[in-house]
Every structure is written in structure tokens, then in C-alpha cells.
Design a protein around this motif. Structure first.
Motif, short mmCIF file in Angstrom:
data_model
loop_
_atom_site.label_atom_id
_atom_site.label_comp_id
_atom_site.label_asym_id
_atom_site.label_seq_id
_atom_site.Cartn_x
_atom_site.Cartn_y
_atom_site.Cartn_z
N GLY A 182 0.88 -1.16 0.00
CA GLY A 182 0.00 0.00 0.00
C GLY A 182 0.92 1.21 0.00
O GLY A 182 1.47 1.59 1.03
N ASP A 183 1.12 1.80 -1.17
CA ASP A 183 2.12 2.87 -1.25
C ASP A 183 1.68 4.06 -0.41
O ASP A 183 0.62 4.65 -0.65
CB ASP A 183 2.32 3.28 -2.71
CG ASP A 183 3.66 3.99 -2.91
OD1 ASP A 183 3.99 4.88 -2.09
OD2 ASP A 183 4.38 3.64 -3.86
N GLY A 184 2.49 4.40 0.57
CA GLY A 184 2.19 5.55 1.43
C GLY A 184 1.05 5.31 2.40
O GLY A 184 0.58 6.24 3.06
N MET A 185 0.60 4.06 2.51
CA MET A 185 -0.59 3.76 3.32
C MET A 185 -0.27 3.89 4.81
O MET A 185 0.47 3.11 5.38
CB MET A 185 -1.10 2.35 3.00
CG MET A 185 -2.36 1.98 3.76
SD MET A 185 -3.05 0.41 3.22
CE MET A 185 -1.85 -0.74 3.89
N SER A 186 -0.89 4.87 5.42
CA SER A 186 -0.63 5.17 6.83
C SER A 186 -1.82 4.71 7.65
O SER A 186 -2.84 4.28 7.11
CB SER A 186 -0.37 6.67 6.98
OG SER A 186 0.59 7.06 6.01
N ILE A 187 -1.69 4.85 8.97
CA ILE A 187 -2.75 4.33 9.85
C ILE A 187 -4.09 5.02 9.53
O ILE A 187 -5.15 4.38 9.52
CB ILE A 187 -2.37 4.55 11.33
CG1 ILE A 187 -1.08 3.79 11.67
CG2 ILE A 187 -3.52 4.14 12.24
CD1 ILE A 187 -1.18 2.28 11.57
N ALA A 188 -4.07 6.30 9.24
CA ALA A 188 -5.33 7.03 9.01
C ALA A 188 -6.03 6.53 7.74
O ALA A 188 -7.26 6.48 7.69
CB ALA A 188 -5.06 8.53 8.91
N ASP A 246 -0.60 6.68 -2.28
CA ASP A 246 0.48 7.66 -2.11
C ASP A 246 0.26 8.89 -2.99
O ASP A 246 0.33 10.02 -2.51
CB ASP A 246 1.80 6.99 -2.47
CG ASP A 246 2.94 7.99 -2.57
OD1 ASP A 246 3.35 8.50 -1.52
OD2 ASP A 246 3.40 8.25 -3.70
N LYS A 247 -0.01 8.67 -4.25
CA LYS A 247 -0.09 9.82 -5.16
C LYS A 247 -1.22 10.76 -4.76
O LYS A 247 -1.07 11.98 -4.79
CB LYS A 247 -0.25 9.33 -6.60
CG LYS A 247 0.98 8.54 -7.06
CD LYS A 247 1.00 8.28 -8.54
CE LYS A 247 2.11 7.32 -8.91
NZ LYS A 247 3.46 7.77 -8.52
N TYR A 248 -2.36 10.17 -4.38
CA TYR A 248 -3.49 11.00 -3.95
C TYR A 248 -3.22 11.65 -2.59
O TYR A 248 -3.81 12.68 -2.27
CB TYR A 248 -4.77 10.18 -3.88
CG TYR A 248 -5.28 9.68 -5.23
CD1 TYR A 248 -5.33 10.52 -6.34
CD2 TYR A 248 -5.72 8.38 -5.39
CE1 TYR A 248 -5.80 10.07 -7.56
CE2 TYR A 248 -6.21 7.92 -6.61
CZ TYR A 248 -6.25 8.76 -7.69
OH TYR A 248 -6.73 8.32 -8.89
#
Lengths: 163, 580
Positions: free
Chosen positions: B130-136, B381-383
Motif C-alpha cells: 500500500g504505497d504511502g498507506m498510513s494508519i489514518a 500515495d499519489k493522492y
């Protein structure tokens, strides 16, 4: 090797800046380059007439574009932010590049650009200025030996004025 | 790095490397899979002559220890240093190795651990990024997809419902904040690297393709075990994360070279966007600088080429597939399924990530030696860069749907390790809800926090897990911690992806995109990033990994990102003599 369409000219540009630069350059830019000879029998060409498709396997030129190859045309568009204040060529885009929709890691050109080769070097406007170009249409891949810039559609022996 | 040279003694935590010390690649504390290839490079400052330098491994001359000839380059690239190289080396015997590089009275040393894997536990690995996928993103995806009533969710995300979990640190060799290139490189090679680099250590070479290389998991499993490899993404296939499976370059934007590297490795499945770097220069729309037609080359190599979902569906039974579905990135779930914005008009039949995963599993599972499949949901990530959280969260739900497919595939057989992991974080957080019905004229008046936040009123999700309306009256207040000057509307961007900032009057600077500043209640937010940044940036926060299947038990506690490679290699038992 740099990617040919993404490297040579930066996409930076914003209207406010362009206005200021346009004022500075207005004396030069106001000179109507001698395009009148072409304009009389020239066919007006629009950006949405260039390609019939933008597919994964490549873009397809429209039949209208192919039919105009080698013929005099006029085209209204926007001057992409130029590299140098004076140049023999610039990129014409269908929308002003002041708004940057592709501020991802690799800035990129829109698919439907036209490269303008002037009869002689001329002062450039600020990026994003509307211009009317006239000259002879050239269709097909060509690599500029000086810059390595690859173009598919060009207007050569061209002149331009603000529009 | 440990440097021992006169007064220049620095411990492993030294931040500033001694200016005069030799640099040895792989760097200190490298973990190297036994049998995996790497380039040994030593850079000697002040350009000593060959006769004045010595490189040893556990006391033995390095060329003899590695069984390969060394080359010495005096004043490499015209620089004020000399380089000692042993390219394509491998160490098969696990253990601790000390590498010493001496020039005159200066000695530098590093320690490597060459690790064993034991016998294979898993036949296949499916790695979801999950590119850039953070907890939020994860929490918002759960709220939108499963609903929440009285503080309890209506269900679990497939990626949450896994038995093993670890906190992953993502820093690179050069910075506490990573990008998608070096972070992916850690997962695919087990070596850390620097921003913008893939499959290499960042040395002093001028040519981006000359830096010291480390072998990728794709190369290893194909070379050693004849396994199949799949690279599936919804970004351009040359973008950092998918490229990390095959590439060796200091500069991730070397797209045309990366296509060549894909061709050299020949993953059995390759799917994504980014066709222009596959087209010969003379083809309109090409971005190549040569006349190589890579679609044709792949077809000649036995690949079925597909460019739409219908073509992908029809490619069942093909042994190898190259799918390029867009000239740029494949459009996100919100645009493809609901808003029809982005490039959907131009590319009306792009597959969903789930379609891609289904097709990939069909093809790859035919290989008796097993497979490694990497699947990226890249536009989370891009979004997030463009401060467009709804699009990012819809693509998080899409990722979860793809994970569900993989879990179902794996459940029927106990031989597949499934890992879900971001490559880095974004500074994002959920702090409440925006409610249009709250009194006041400003955006902050519409914000409810704590008890005032309550719950958002998105409609229940459809069968695919997406609410079919995203612009509801009480929305998640999803905040970005890094931003350029921009105008925050507090609403989703129904007309197309957010463009928060545009070029400013001063060259190389960005200012708010005025288009959004006239939206009622929009808040003008002064940027907190350097003016040269047009978008939000990554954060150095740790990210959450979940895993299931044989080998997943290796994931617990806090790990470095390089451990993801090590766990995959261990699950597959890739070290020589491991019984396979």
C-alpha cells in the motif's frame, strides 16, 4: 538518457509572473512576425483535431491532420514556458501550462503538443500566453539534432503573434 | 559505519562520516542472503594507486575470498578517489564477515551478516504494497467500507484480519525519510538504499546505472529456483515500487532503462500503466529515445499483450502477460467506478486491481516451482501527495479487496505467505468530522472534534466495499500534516484530483491554486513546507505490516524494512543447501 518529452523545457509558469514578463517583453512581442503570407491560404487547425485516439499502443493522427501535412496552417494555443528569452522554437499547448496537473515526481507534457520552429529566433513571451501561430505543418516523428527533443507535430517556417 | 583512521574514529551511530575514510559497499551491518549477488565497491579518497590499497574479507584478500577478480579504477569518473570493484559477487557460507579496506595508514571496516534461511516453509509469496498507506488511510477505509456504530466496526478489513503484525521502520541510508524507490528496494533486496535509488547502493558514480548493485528477489528466485514472478500495480509499471522488483539504478526516473531491465528479468506477469516508455521513438506518444518497440519485444518473447480489462479477461491461459492499461497511471477506484473523472474517458475499460490479481494468480500458480507476486496499490500515495484523501482511501479499499482474493487463494493451500505493508507513511490523521449543518461560515466552524465529531454519515458500502456517495453532509475530517500554500475546501474533489498548488511568481516556488479558494467556507492555509514543494511529502513514521501464512510468524515487534526481504527469503528457503 533523459526522457525526451519531459526534460528539455520546465513546466513552471504562472499567470502573474507571465503578465509581468509579458510587460517587459511587450515591445518585442508586439511585433507581428511576417505570417501574413501564410495566413491568407492557411487552414485553421485546432488542438482537438490533432489525434483521433490516445491509445496505449500510441496515438493516432487524425485524417484531417494527415491531409494538412506540408500545407500552411494557423493554430491558436499557449506558449509553454520557454527555456530562453529568445529562441527559434517553442512548444504550443492546448491549455496554458500555468496550472500544473502533473506535479507528480516526473513533470510531463500533455499528449497533444505542437512544436513551433520559427523562421528566425524571436523573443519569447512568458509561459502560458495565448498566441496565434502560422506556418507550414509537418507531421511525423522528428528528433531535433540540437536539443534531442522528439516531436510528432510541428509548424515550421513559423511566425506568431499574441492572441 | 565503523571507521578507524587516526583521529577519525566513529561509532555505528555516527551521523557525519569522516571525510577521509574509505567507503565500503555494501555498508556496515548489511544483511546479505547467502548466495545472493552483490557488487563489492570500495571508494578510496585522495585517489591512491592500486599498489597502495588492500581490501580483505575476514583477513583474506577480497578477490580470493569471493573467488572473483577485482578491478581497480584510478580516479573513477575523473573524481579525486579511486575505486575497487568486485562485481556480481556472492557468499554462500552464512556467518559474520568483516571487510577491511586499507590505504596507507588509513583503514575502514564494515561488518556483514550473511544469513541462512533454513528449509522452505512456503512455496509462494504475495507481497502487497500500500504505497504511502498510513494508519489514518486504514482507519478511514474501515469506517467507509465496514461502517461504525457506537464505536464498533461492522466488520474487519482483510488486511487487518491477519495473525501476525509488525511495526516497520522505513529510513534509508541517507535520510530518516524515505521515498518509494529506496523503501521498495529494501523489501526486494534486503539492503537499504538512498532516496531515488533502486537495487543499488548510492556510491559516487556519475552514471546512474553504474552504482554498486544488489540482487532483487525477482532475479534471485528466477536464477536459483526457476520460480515465476509477477509485478502488478495501478501506477506506471516503471514507477518506483514495481521497478523495485527488477531495477538497478540510482535514479528512479530512468524509465526507458527500467523497461529494459524488466525485459532482462522477464517477470511472467507485468501489469500497470505507463506504455509510452514501451513504444519506439517514432511512434506518436512514445517517450523512448531509441527505436526499440518493447511491446513487440515482449510479444516475441511469448507474452500476451493486453491493454483493457476485456483483453485481460480474454488472456486466460496465456503463459505470460504484459498488461499496460493507460499511458500514465491507471485511474483510481473513485474515478473509475463513481466519478468518471481523471483519464476514464480516454481509457474507459481499465481493470481494477482485483481483476489484475485474479488474472495473475491464474497464470503464476501454474508454475510448479512457486511464485513471488508483488501487488501495489500505488495511488494511495499519489493522492495523498495531492491532499486528496477520498481518492487515497478508495484505493486503500481496493487494495483490501485484492488482499481478500489473495487470502482466499492462500486459504485453500497452506503454502503461501501473504504480506501487506506500506513502503512509507504520509503525515495524515483523522481528527473529527466536517458537518455542513454546523453553524458558522468558516471551515473550522464546520469541524466537530471529540464528542462533537460523532460519526460520519456515508451510506453503507456496496458489494465491493465502497460507499457510492462520498460527498455526504458529515464527512471524515482527514488532516494532512505537510502541505504547500493551498485552499482547504473540506470537501471531496468531485471534478478531478486535487491540485493544491500551482507555480508561483518566483521560479521554482508554488502558491495556492486559487481555483479552490472561492469554494464557500474554503480556508486559505499558508504552507508549512519549503516553497519549492507543490504537494504534501512523506513522513518518517513507522508503518504497519500484517501477514498470514507459512513464514508470517517472523513478523513481530519493530523491524527494519530490510527484514521484509529476509522474511520472504527465509519463508521460501532461498539460501543454498536449504533443502530445495
Amino acid at each position: 538518457m533523459p526522457r525526451p518529452l519531459s526534460q528539455p523545457l520546465p513546466l513552471a509558469g504562472e499567470r502573474r509572473r507571465h503578465r509581468r514578463r509579458a510587460v517587459l517583453l511587450s515591445a518585442a512581442a508586439a511585433i507581428l512576425l511576417p505570417a501574413a503570407a501564410h495566413a491568407l491560404d492557411a487552414t485553421p487547425l485546432q488542438f482537438d483535431q490533432l489525434y483521433k485516439s490516445f491509445g496505449v499502443r500510441g496515438y493516432e493522427f487524425s485524417d484531417a491532420l494527415a491531409a494538412l501535412n506540408g500545407k500552411p496552417v494557423t493554430m491558436r494555443g499557449y506558449m509553454a514556458p520557454p527555456l530562453k528569452p529568445e529562441s527559434r522554437f517553442f512548444v504550443l499547448t492546448g491549455q496554458p501550462l500555468a496550472l500544473c496537473p502533473f506535479c507528480q515526481s516526473d513533470a510531463d507534457w500533455p499528449a497533444d503538443i505542437v512544436v513551433i520552429y520559427l523562421r528566425s529566433a524571436a523573443p519569447m513571451l512568458g509561459g502560458g500566453e495565448a498566441v496565434m501561430v502560422s506556418g507550414r505543418l509537418e507531421v511525423g516523428s522528428w528528433t531535433d539534432p540540437e536539443t534531442g527533443f522528439v516531436s510528432q507535430i510541428r509548424i515550421v517556417d513559423a511566425g506568431f503573434r499574441r492572441a | 559505519m565503523k571507521y578507524v583512521a587516526g583521529l577519525c574514529i566513529a561509532g555505528a551511530l555516527a551521523f557525519a562520516a569522516c571525510a577521509h575514510a574509505q567507503t565500503i559497499y555494501p555498508l556496515d551491518r548489511a544483511e546479505i542472503l547467502a548466495g545472493a549477488k552483490f557488487d563489492l565497491k570500495v571508494e578510496f579518497p585522495s585517489a591512491p594507486e592500486q599498489g597502495a590499497v588492500k581490501v580483505t574479507i575476514n583477513g583474506q584478500d577480497a578477490d580470493k575470498a569471493l573467488g572473483k577478480d577485482a578491478t581497480f579504477v584510478s580516479r573513477e569518473d575523473g573524481g579525486d578517489y579511486s575505486a575497487y570493484w568486485i562485481r556480481g559477487a556472492a557468499i554462500t557460507k552464512p556467518g559474520k564477515y568483516t571487510v577491511e579496506a586499507t590505504a596507507g595508514d588509513r583503514t575502514a571496516s564494515v561488518g556483514w551478516e550473511v544469513f541462512d534461511t533454513g528449509a522452505p516453509k512456503a512455496k509462494n509469496v504475495i507481497l502487497f504494497i500500500g504505497d504511502g498507506m498510513s494508519i489514518a488511510h486504514r482507519t478511514a477505509a474501515r469506517i467507509l467500507s465496514k461502517g461504525i456504530v457506537q464505536g464498533r466496526y461492522g466488520g474487519e478489513l482483510a488486511m487487518d484480519d491477519m495473525p501476525y503484525m509488525a511495526l516497520v521502520s522505513t529510513a534509508g541510508t541517507d535520510s530518516i525519510v524515505t521515498d518509494s524507490a529506496n523503501s521498495m528496494s529494501s523489501y526486494t533486496t534486503g539492503h537499504k538504499s538512498c532516496v531515488n535509488a533502486l537495487g543499488v547502493y548510492c556510491a559516487r558514480n556519475k552514471n546512474t546505472l553504474d552504482h554498486p548493485k544488489v540482487e532483487t528477489i525477482s532475479e534471485i528466485v528466477k536464477r536459483l529456483r526457476g520460480m515465476a514472478v509477477g509485478v502488478v500495480t495501478n501506477t506506471e509499471i516503471e514507477d518506483a515500487t514495481p521497478a523495485g522488483m527488477v531495477a538497478h539504478t540510482r535514479r528512479r526516473s530512468d524509465y526507458n532503462d527500467i523497461v529494459k531491465m524488466f525485459f532482462a528479468v522477464q517477470p511472467e506477469v507485468m501489469m500497470g500503466g505507463g506504455s509510452p516508455s514501451f513504444l519506439a521513438k517514432s511512434t506518436p506518444g512514445s517517450k523512448r529515445t531509441d527505436e526499440d518497440d518493447y511491446i513487440k519485444k515482449f510479444e516475441q518473447a511469448g507474452y500476451k499483450f493486453v491493454s483493457t480489462k476485456a483483453e485481460l479477461d480474454a488472456a486466460k491461459g496465456a503463459p505470460k502477460v504484459l498488461g499496460l492499461f493507460n499511458t500514465g497511471n491507471v485511474d483510481g477506484a473513485l474515478d473509475r467506478m463513481f466519478l468518471k473523472k481523471g483519464g476514464v474517458a480516454k481509457f474507459p475499460d481499465q481493470p481494477d486491481l482485483t481483476d489484475q490479481v485474479k488474472a495473475s494468480l491464474d497464470i503464476l500458480s501454474k508454475n510448479d516451482n512457486g511464485f513471488v507476486l508483488m501487488v501495489e496499490s500505488g495511488r494511495i500515495d499519489k493522492y495523498s501527495h495531492s491532499l486528496d484523501w477520498e481518492r487515497a482511501v478508495y484505493d486503500t479499499i481496493m487494495l483490501d479487496n485484492a488482499v481478500k482474493l489473495a487470502k482466499d487463494f492462500a486459504a485453500a493451500r497452506n503454502d503461501t505467505l501473504v504480506i501487506v505493508v506500506p513502503d512509507h507513511a504520509h503525515p495524515v490523521s483523522i481528527i473529527g468530522t466536517y458537518d455542513d449543518d454546523r453553524p458558522g461560515q468558516q471551515l473550522r466552524d464546520k469541524l466537530g472534534v471529540y464528542a462533537e465529531a460523532g460519526f460520519p454519515n456515508y451510506p453503507p458500502a456496496n458489494a465491493q466495499g465502497y460507499p457510492d456517495k462520498v460527498d455526504v453532509s458529515r464527512r471524515i475530517a482527514f488532516m494532512f500534516g505537510s502541505y504547500p500554500d493551498y485552499c482547504d475546501t473540506g470537501h471531496p474533489y468531485l471534478d478531478g484530483e486535487n491540485v493544491p498548488a500551482v507555480a508561483g511568481a518566483t521560479k521554482g516556488t508554488y502558491v495556492a491554486n486559487e481555483k479552490y479558494c472561492t469554494v464557500p467556507a474554503a480556508a486559505r492555509v499558508p504552507g508549512n513546507l519549503p516553497p519549492a514543494d507543490a504537494q504534501g511529502v512523506h513522513s518518517g513514521d513507522d508503518v504497519l505490516l500484517t501477514a498470514t501464512g507459512p513464514g508470517a510468524e517472523q513478523f513481530h515487534g519493530r523491524i527494519d524494512n530490510t527484514r521484509v526481504f529476509r522474511a520472504m527469503a527465509t519463508a521460501l528457503g532461498l539460501a543454498p543447501g536449504s533443502g530445495k
